[in-house]
Design an enzyme around this catalytic site. Structure first.
Site, short mmCIF file in Angstrom:
data_model
loop_
_atom_site.label_atom_id
_atom_site.label_comp_id
_atom_site.label_asym_id
_atom_site.label_seq_id
_atom_site.Cartn_x
_atom_site.Cartn_y
_atom_site.Cartn_z
N ASN A 284 45.47 35.26 88.33
CA ASN A 284 46.03 34.81 87.04
C ASN A 284 45.02 34.02 86.22
OD1 ASN A 284 45.90 32.34 88.28
ND2 ASN A 284 48.11 32.01 88.39
N ASP B 197 39.86 21.81 95.97
CA ASP B 197 41.29 21.55 96.08
C ASP B 197 41.74 21.43 97.53
OD1 ASP B 197 40.80 24.31 96.46
OD2 ASP B 197 41.51 24.78 94.46
N HIS C 236 43.27 31.33 87.36
CA HIS C 236 43.09 29.91 87.70
C HIS C 236 41.70 29.65 88.26
CE1 HIS C 236 45.05 30.57 91.95
NE2 HIS C 236 43.74 30.60 92.05
C1 F6R Z 1 40.25 27.84 96.22
C2 F6R Z 1 40.35 27.88 94.77
C3 F6R Z 1 40.95 29.06 94.09
C4 F6R Z 1 40.39 30.39 94.61
C5 F6R Z 1 41.09 31.56 93.93
C6 F6R Z 1 40.56 32.89 94.41
O1 F6R Z 1 39.60 26.66 96.63
O2 F6R Z 1 39.99 26.94 94.12
O3 F6R Z 1 40.72 28.97 92.71
O4 F6R Z 1 39.01 30.43 94.36
O5 F6R Z 1 42.46 31.48 94.18
O6 F6R Z 1 40.90 33.06 95.74
P1 F6R Z 1 40.37 34.33 96.54
O7 F6R Z 1 38.90 34.17 96.70
O8 F6R Z 1 41.07 34.23 97.87
O9 F6R Z 1 40.76 35.53 95.77
#
Ligand code: F6R
Length: 247
Positions: free
Chosen positions: A137, A68, A139
């Site tokens: 959440n 992303d 995602h």
């Molecule tokens: C980032 C992405 C997100 C993160 C997720 C966890 O490229 O695709 O899905 O992997 O928000 O983020 P952290 O590792 O900072 O807890």
């Protein structure tokens, strides 16, 4: 049930995954990798850079597609995921810069850019290994919980909690985090030949249990990984601590 590996610390998760990726690169130097940003993969990138410096990880023929990118940031903005990848990986290994891909967040037409990005992944033969983090959440990529999810790379609206989680790169101000991103769709992610989800820390324990042990639902996007035939989850003990008690 998704294959789950539990290590004692976040550092061990990083070392194990980096070693696995270095071995995969030795077997197939032309790998197409899907890469995450965020807090979780930073130690893994550090370990990969070390393995590269030691001569154990050769990226010269590899291709990368990040999951992303924020919409609306000018090229080179320090909060962009392109800048993140440059800092943590690209500047330190022998990836050919023409082979490192992120959506262009500054594109005049973000929807067209999303379609172009998805087509580029297809033209590269799809992802061999998609490495993912998980949002609090549930995602994956920036596919936020919803009644339905985009199958292909798309423009997505970020939830307030997701913007808050990304505030550090924007002077600690969630209000400065872009409201939209271009994210690989769940279909694009699930089309990867292998999927590896990493989660570390106690703050991920609840969502990891829901995603791995709960029902498959677009309300917990990571639960869709239960449908993938070759998905694995690599956790530290803190992130795994609710797995046994979940019912
Ligand atoms: C980032 C992405 C997100 C993160 C997720 C966890 O490229 O695709 O899905 O992997 O928000 O983020 P952290 O590792 O900072 O807890």
């Amino acid at each position: 049930m998704i294959h789950t590996v539990i290590h004692s610390s976040a550092r061990d998760v990083a070392e194990a995954v980096a070693l696995f990726l270095a071995e995969c690169l030795q077997e197939d130097p032309g790998l197409v990798l899907g890469l995450p940003t965020g807090r979780t993969p930073v130690p893994m990138y550090r370990a990969l850079v070390r393995l590269h410096r030691q001569g154990h990880a050769d990226f010269s023929s590899a291709t990368t597609f990040n999951l992303d990118e924020f919409v609306g940031l000018p090229a080179g903005h320090p909060g962009s995921y392109r800048a993140f990848m440059q800092r943590h990986l690209f500047a330190h290994v022998n990836l050919n810069s023409a082979q490192t891909h992120l959506p262009h967040g500054g594109a005049a037409n973000p929807r067209a850019e999303a379609a172009r990005y998805d087509a580029a992944i297809g033209a590269a033969g799809g992802l061999d290994i998609a490495i993912l983090g998980i949002g609090a959440n549930g995602h994956i990529g920036f596919n936020e919980p919803a009644a339905s999810l985009p199958a292909r790379t798309n423009v997505v609206a970020l939830r307030p909690g997701t913007r808050a989680a990304n505030a550090a790169a924007f002077g600690g101000r969630a209000s400065r985090v872009p409201v939209r991103a271009i994210s690989m769709g769940v279909g694009t992610i699930l089309s990867a030949r292998h999927v590896l989800l990493l989660a570390t820390g106690a703050d991920k324990a609840d969502i990891v249990a829901k995603a791995l042990r709960g029902p498959v639902t677009t309300r917990v996007p990571a639960s869709l990984l239960q449908l993938h035939p070759r998905a694995a989850v690599v956790l530290d003990r803190a992130a795994a601590k609710k797995l046994t008690s979940y019912c």
